[in-house]
Design a protein around this motif. Structure first.
Motif, short mmCIF file in Angstrom:
data_model
loop_
_atom_site.label_atom_id
_atom_site.label_comp_id
_atom_site.label_asym_id
_atom_site.label_seq_id
_atom_site.Cartn_x
_atom_site.Cartn_y
_atom_site.Cartn_z
N ALA A 62 0.83 -1.31 -0.05
CA ALA A 62 0.05 -0.02 -0.02
C ALA A 62 0.94 1.24 -0.03
O ALA A 62 0.49 2.14 -0.80
CB ALA A 62 -0.87 0.05 1.28
N ASN A 63 1.86 1.32 0.98
CA ASN A 63 2.95 2.39 0.84
C ASN A 63 3.59 2.52 -0.58
O ASN A 63 3.87 3.61 -0.97
CB ASN A 63 3.60 2.37 1.95
N VAL A 64 4.03 1.36 -1.18
CA VAL A 64 4.64 1.44 -2.66
C VAL A 64 3.62 2.22 -3.46
O VAL A 64 3.90 3.08 -4.40
CB VAL A 64 5.08 0.17 -3.07
N HIS A 65 2.33 1.77 -3.56
CA HIS A 65 1.35 2.35 -4.26
C HIS A 65 1.36 3.60 -4.18
O HIS A 65 1.06 4.56 -5.05
CB HIS A 65 0.12 1.42 -4.17
N ALA A 66 1.13 4.20 -2.84
CA ALA A 66 1.04 5.63 -2.43
C ALA A 66 1.99 6.53 -3.09
O ALA A 66 1.98 7.53 -3.62
CB ALA A 66 0.89 5.83 -0.98
N ALA A 67 3.57 5.83 -2.80
CA ALA A 67 4.64 6.52 -3.26
C ALA A 67 4.37 6.54 -5.04
O ALA A 67 4.67 7.70 -5.48
CB ALA A 67 5.91 5.85 -3.02
N TYR A 68 3.93 5.62 -5.60
CA TYR A 68 3.88 5.38 -7.19
C TYR A 68 2.81 6.47 -7.54
O TYR A 68 2.99 7.41 -8.45
CB TYR A 68 3.63 4.15 -7.64
N ARG A 69 1.80 6.68 -6.83
CA ARG A 69 0.93 7.64 -7.04
C ARG A 69 1.17 9.16 -7.09
O ARG A 69 0.71 10.21 -7.73
CB ARG A 69 -0.50 7.58 -6.42
N GLY A 70 2.45 9.31 -6.15
CA GLY A 70 2.90 10.51 -5.67
C GLY A 70 4.05 10.86 -6.79
O GLY A 70 4.86 11.71 -6.53
N GLY A 71 4.36 9.76 -7.76
CA GLY A 71 5.24 10.28 -8.82
C GLY A 71 6.73 9.32 -8.75
O GLY A 71 7.54 9.70 -9.40
N VAL A 72 6.92 8.82 -7.39
CA VAL A 72 8.07 7.99 -7.60
C VAL A 72 8.11 6.88 -8.48
O VAL A 72 6.96 6.17 -8.63
CB VAL A 72 8.16 7.30 -6.03
N ARG A 73 9.21 6.39 -8.99
CA ARG A 73 9.31 5.45 -9.87
C ARG A 73 10.51 4.53 -9.62
O ARG A 73 10.68 3.69 -10.36
CB ARG A 73 9.54 6.04 -11.59
N VAL A 74 11.12 4.60 -8.53
CA VAL A 74 12.30 3.66 -8.09
C VAL A 74 11.81 3.03 -6.53
O VAL A 74 11.53 3.56 -5.76
CB VAL A 74 13.48 4.47 -8.21
N PHE A 75 12.01 1.74 -6.62
CA PHE A 75 11.33 1.18 -5.47
C PHE A 75 12.27 -0.13 -4.91
O PHE A 75 12.90 -0.99 -5.75
CB PHE A 75 9.99 0.61 -5.69
N ASP A 76 12.60 -0.15 -3.80
CA ASP A 76 13.35 -1.31 -3.07
C ASP A 76 12.37 -2.50 -2.85
O ASP A 76 11.25 -2.02 -2.37
CB ASP A 76 14.22 -0.68 -1.96
N ALA A 77 12.94 -3.65 -3.05
CA ALA A 77 12.28 -4.85 -2.58
C ALA A 77 13.31 -5.86 -2.47
O ALA A 77 14.33 -5.79 -2.84
CB ALA A 77 11.26 -5.11 -3.81
N SER A 78 12.86 -6.93 -1.60
CA SER A 78 13.62 -8.12 -1.32
C SER A 78 12.93 -9.33 -1.73
O SER A 78 12.03 -9.61 -1.25
CB SER A 78 13.85 -7.85 0.23
N PHE A 79 13.64 -10.24 -2.79
CA PHE A 79 13.01 -11.35 -3.00
C PHE A 79 12.57 -12.20 -1.62
O PHE A 79 13.36 -12.16 -0.60
CB PHE A 79 13.90 -12.15 -3.78
N ALA A 80 11.70 -12.98 -1.68
CA ALA A 80 10.77 -13.64 -0.60
C ALA A 80 10.57 -12.63 0.27
O ALA A 80 10.21 -13.40 1.67
CB ALA A 80 11.90 -14.67 -0.24
N GLY A 81 10.65 -11.50 0.56
CA GLY A 81 10.38 -10.42 1.66
C GLY A 81 11.46 -10.63 2.56
O GLY A 81 11.11 -10.35 3.90
N LEU A 82 12.65 -11.06 2.38
CA LEU A 82 13.65 -11.37 3.37
C LEU A 82 14.11 -9.94 4.06
O LEU A 82 14.00 -8.81 3.20
CB LEU A 82 14.90 -12.10 2.88
N GLY A 83 14.41 -9.73 5.20
CA GLY A 83 15.10 -8.84 5.61
C GLY A 83 14.61 -8.40 6.94
O GLY A 83 14.25 -9.07 7.86
N GLY A 84 14.92 -7.01 7.34
CA GLY A 84 14.88 -6.53 8.83
C GLY A 84 16.18 -5.90 9.15
O GLY A 84 17.04 -6.13 8.89
N CYS A 85 15.68 -4.83 9.73
CA CYS A 85 17.05 -3.76 10.07
C CYS A 85 17.42 -4.58 11.56
O CYS A 85 16.99 -4.46 12.46
CB CYS A 85 16.80 -2.38 10.14
N PRO A 86 18.95 -4.73 11.59
CA PRO A 86 19.45 -4.98 12.81
C PRO A 86 19.36 -4.19 14.01
O PRO A 86 19.46 -4.18 15.33
CB PRO A 86 20.85 -5.50 12.71
#
Length: 308
Positions: free
Chosen positions: A219-243
């Motif tokens: 939903a946040n990616v979509h909001a940024a897209y509607r606001g003109g953002v065209r570059v998005f970070d993403a992680s395969f399998a949704g892996l991640g998290g900030c230590p």
């Protein structure tokens, strides 16, 4: 990264953000195999790792070796994350030509991460820019641009004030606003990007880094897209998290982003059929914390939509 002006660019950050919190060391050859498969699925810009202290993030200790091996894929744009001037110089010396410099808007998070105030990190950014070889692609990541694990919601004015000092240093740098904790909501995302774009029209490229801690990543990616953002970070399998952000889960899943934009008719340059098997294998990495929904939904097949 797609060159279609009507499309979006997806930057794969799983090999950095997705791996960095995993305890068991992932063999370098395994990482290279995932890089090869992700690239074959259409991802041409991949954050392959970070130049950081090996004692702080041992999973990243082979980033120089991974960077050297990326020459086998001429079309791949390997990006590395650096949190300081020193690490940025190390990355450049190792041959990195796409560098993402990260600092936090929140003083608590920045000090917890790199033991510096944001203003000190900004000064290091200026010195690093002066030292980088000509032609180096620079991204500026603003962590905790929406929320901090220690301070809570970050006010818009604080983000804009930090950008006031950073943007003039290199207006052509790609500026990425990061939802480090995953607590942002679509209204917040839309408002901050609108304010930042209005304040800094000289900035040439904006990007968004979403986490899916509360299920609002897409939903946040979509909001940024509607606001003109065209570059998005993403992680395969949704892996991640900030230590350094307790409780934050992985980035929004690459396959989920690819599926959403495909349904919207927005080109990404990604081959979802090739991406899903990589994501399934990524979800099985020992010690990983996968997320995302699309790979499981597609595995269920047409019967998932059968009438009751």
């Amino acid at each position: 990264m797609t060159t279609n002006p009507d499309g979006v660019a997806v930057v794969e950050v799983g090999p950095r953000d997705g791996y960095q919190g995993i305890g068991p060391f992932i063999p370098t050859e395994t990482k290279l195999s995932f890089l090869e498969r992700l690239h074959a699925a259409g991802l041409t810009r991949i954050e392959i790792g970070s130049f950081v202290s090996a004692s702080a993030l041992p999973q990243m200790r082979d980033t120089p070796a991974l960077l050297a091996a990326c020459g086998r894929w001429p079309a791949l744009r390997p990006q590395v994350l650096v949190p300081s001037e020193r690490r940025g110089r190390d990355a450049a010396a190792a041959g990195a030509r796409e560098i993402a410099y990260v600092l936090s808007v929140s003083e608590s998070h920045n000090r917890n991460n790199v033991r510096r105030a944001p203003a000190e990190s900004a000064a290091e950014y200026a010195r690093l820019l002066a030292a980088l070889p000509a032609g180096t692609f620079v991204r500026l990541n603003l962590a905790t641009a929406f929320d901090c694990p220690f301070e809570g919601r970050i006010g818009e004015a604080r983000v804009l004030a930090l950008l006031e000092s950073l943007v003039p240093m290199r207006p052509e740098a790609e500026i990425c606003l990061c939802d480090t904790t995953g607590r942002a909501d679509p209204a917040h995302v839309a408002a901050l990007f609108a304010a930042a774009q209005a304040r800094f029209p000289e900035a040439r490229s904006w990007a968004f880094h979403a986490h899916d801690t509360y299920g609002l990543g897409l939903a946040n990616v979509h909001a940024a897209y509607r606001g003109g953002v065209r570059v998005f970070d993403a992680s395969f399998a949704g892996l991640g998290g900030c230590p350094f952000a307790p409780g934050a889960t992985g980035n929004v899943a690459t396959e989920d982003v690819a599926w959403m934009f495909a349904r919207m008719g927005v080109p990404t340059g990604l081959d979802l059929d090739a991406l899903i098997p990589v994501a399934r294998d990524g979800a099985a990495i020992p010690g990983g914390l996968p997320g995302g929904r699309v790979r499981d939904a597609l595995a269920a097949g047409p019967q998932a939509c059968a009438a009751p």
